[in-house]
Scaffold this active site. Structure first.
Site, short mmCIF file in Angstrom:
data_model
loop_
_atom_site.label_atom_id
_atom_site.label_comp_id
_atom_site.label_asym_id
_atom_site.label_seq_id
_atom_site.Cartn_x
_atom_site.Cartn_y
_atom_site.Cartn_z
N SER A 1 47.99 2.74 -17.32
CA SER A 1 46.61 2.74 -17.81
C SER A 1 46.58 2.81 -19.33
O SER A 1 47.09 1.90 -19.98
CB SER A 1 45.83 3.89 -17.15
OG SER A 1 44.45 3.74 -17.34
N ASP B 1 42.30 -2.90 -8.44
CA ASP B 1 42.06 -1.95 -9.52
C ASP B 1 40.63 -2.17 -10.05
O ASP B 1 40.26 -3.28 -10.41
CB ASP B 1 43.09 -2.20 -10.63
CG ASP B 1 43.10 -1.13 -11.71
OD1 ASP B 1 42.04 -0.52 -11.97
OD2 ASP B 1 44.16 -0.93 -12.32
N HIS C 1 43.33 1.86 -8.84
CA HIS C 1 43.88 2.15 -10.16
C HIS C 1 44.88 3.31 -10.11
O HIS C 1 45.97 3.23 -10.67
CB HIS C 1 42.74 2.47 -11.12
CG HIS C 1 43.17 2.66 -12.55
ND1 HIS C 1 43.65 1.63 -13.33
CD2 HIS C 1 43.19 3.78 -13.34
CE1 HIS C 1 43.95 2.09 -14.54
NE2 HIS C 1 43.69 3.38 -14.56
#
Length: 372
Positions: A156, A319, A352
């Site tokens: 991320s 995601d 995610h």
């Protein structure tokens, strides 16, 4: 397999640091930790960069009694994909780290005391960027005598830092592993980060960021954390975990405006607990750094031309924070620039967050990439 040693948290300090915006800060401090040993020629270093709400605690435990290990412990450690019997792995807290209430986090940001005034910086703290995070990490790495990293990796926001490293300092990065992220923030991500941040700005206690002498905007921060958490989890997991169950058994959510569903109650409670360890201004500064991100401060195409390291891109096709199309734009731009790119999809109901919590499934690809 060797027994995993306990992790020691350390502090790195820069007497002076000049941000990308031109502001010079004094006594900049970040926490960091490492796993494994640095070899004699200092060629076995791997840098791990953390996600938006994360810390330097990527693997291992600080104490044998710790309930949980670091967030990527499934792939970092003796005999694991990033084998600490071979690699020296280090990770640091970023500037403006969210977790200011965690006693093991050291970070300079708006909640820190300005050495010039003895008061918290508050909104006078300069806007900082992903490039600033990387610049401080680079100073840490160089302080250890490391001139080249075998790999930089992170999930991320950690993948943003990974791309920044690989584009801005290509001579120092042997390989780059970007997980659940892309090499630029597009308009959709910019907009969602604003949605995450809005409850803080609407909390009257925020006071334009000047709240350190009074009550903090904890309610707004809690709601911001709730919004972030919900988007980081795919609906498959949310629906399977909560369904349409009421917050209080036997209380119909239709019975009153105050009657709630379980998903509302659990997310709000989690946000409120987390807010006690976090700082609202730090959340806003992190959001701004992510919104501003384009690797190397260039267009995506120019950034990929500058990149030299082979790339392992790991993403989740569902995601909701970095959607597949956004990740594929980076992958396609890298390939168009003639870069060596391996793209792997991981599975799981989280979306995610599978890039943090479900990485063991990628261990074979990671080991082959790092050691190949």
């Amino acid at each position: 397999m060797a027994q995993e040693p306990l992790v020691e948290k350390r502090v790195f300090q820069l007497p002076r640091f000049t941000t990308q915006s031109g502001r010079t800060l004094k006594d900049v401090r970040i926490g960091w930790e490492s796993y494994g040993r640095l070899n004699a020629d200092k060629s076995n270093a791997v840098l791990i960069c953390h996600f938006f709400s994360g810390t330097s605690h990527a693997a291992g435990r600080y104490a044998a009694s710790d309930a949980e290990a670091g967030y990527w412990d499934a792939i970092i450690g003796p005999g694991k994909a990033i084998d600490t019997d071979r690699w020296f792995v280090l990770s640091s807290d970023t500037l403006v780290n969210l977790n200011t209430g965690d006693p093991r986090v050291t970070t300079t940001g708006p909640a820190s005391l300005d050495p010039e005034t003895g008061r918290a910086y508050g909104p006078d703290f300069p806007v900082v960027t992903i490039a600033d995070f990387v610049a401080v990490q680079k100073a840490l790495v160089e302080s250890l005598g490391i001139t080249r990293l075998a790999m930089v990796a992170g999930p991320s926001m950690g993948s943003l830092q990974t791309y920044e490293w690989a584009v801005s300092h290509p001579e120092m990065v042997g390989k780059a592993m970007a997980v659940i992220g892309a090499a630029e923030a597009d308009a959709q991500l910019i907009g969602w980060l604003d949605v995450w941040s809005a409850p803080i700005r609407l909390d009257p206690n925020w006071n334009g960021g000047a709240y350190y002498d009074g009550a903090p905007p904890e309610a707004g921060l809690a709601r911001a954390l709730t919004a972030m958490t919900l988007q980081a989890n795919h609906g498959d997991w949310v629906n399977a975990t909560f369904g349409r169950r009421p917050a209080v058994e036997g209380t119909d959510p239709a019975s009153a405006l105050s009657a709630r569903f379980q998903v509302q109650s659990v997310l709000d409670n989690a946000g409120e607990l987390r807010a006690r360890l976090c700082d609202a201004n730090h959340f806003l500064y992190l959001a701004k750094a992510n919104q501003l991100f384009v690797a190397g401060g260039r267009s995506l195409e120019d950034a990929m031309q500058r990149l030299r390291a082979p790339l392992l891109v790991i993403s989740h096709p569902r995601d909701l924070v970095f959607p597949e199309a956004m990740v594929l734009r980076t992958v396609e731009a890298a390939r168009a620039a003639g870069r060596v790119v391996t793209h792997l999809n991981i599975e799981g109901k989280r979306g995610h967050l599978d890039g943090v919590m479900s990485m063991k499934q990628a261990e074979g690809a990671i080991r082959a990439f790092l050691e190949g």
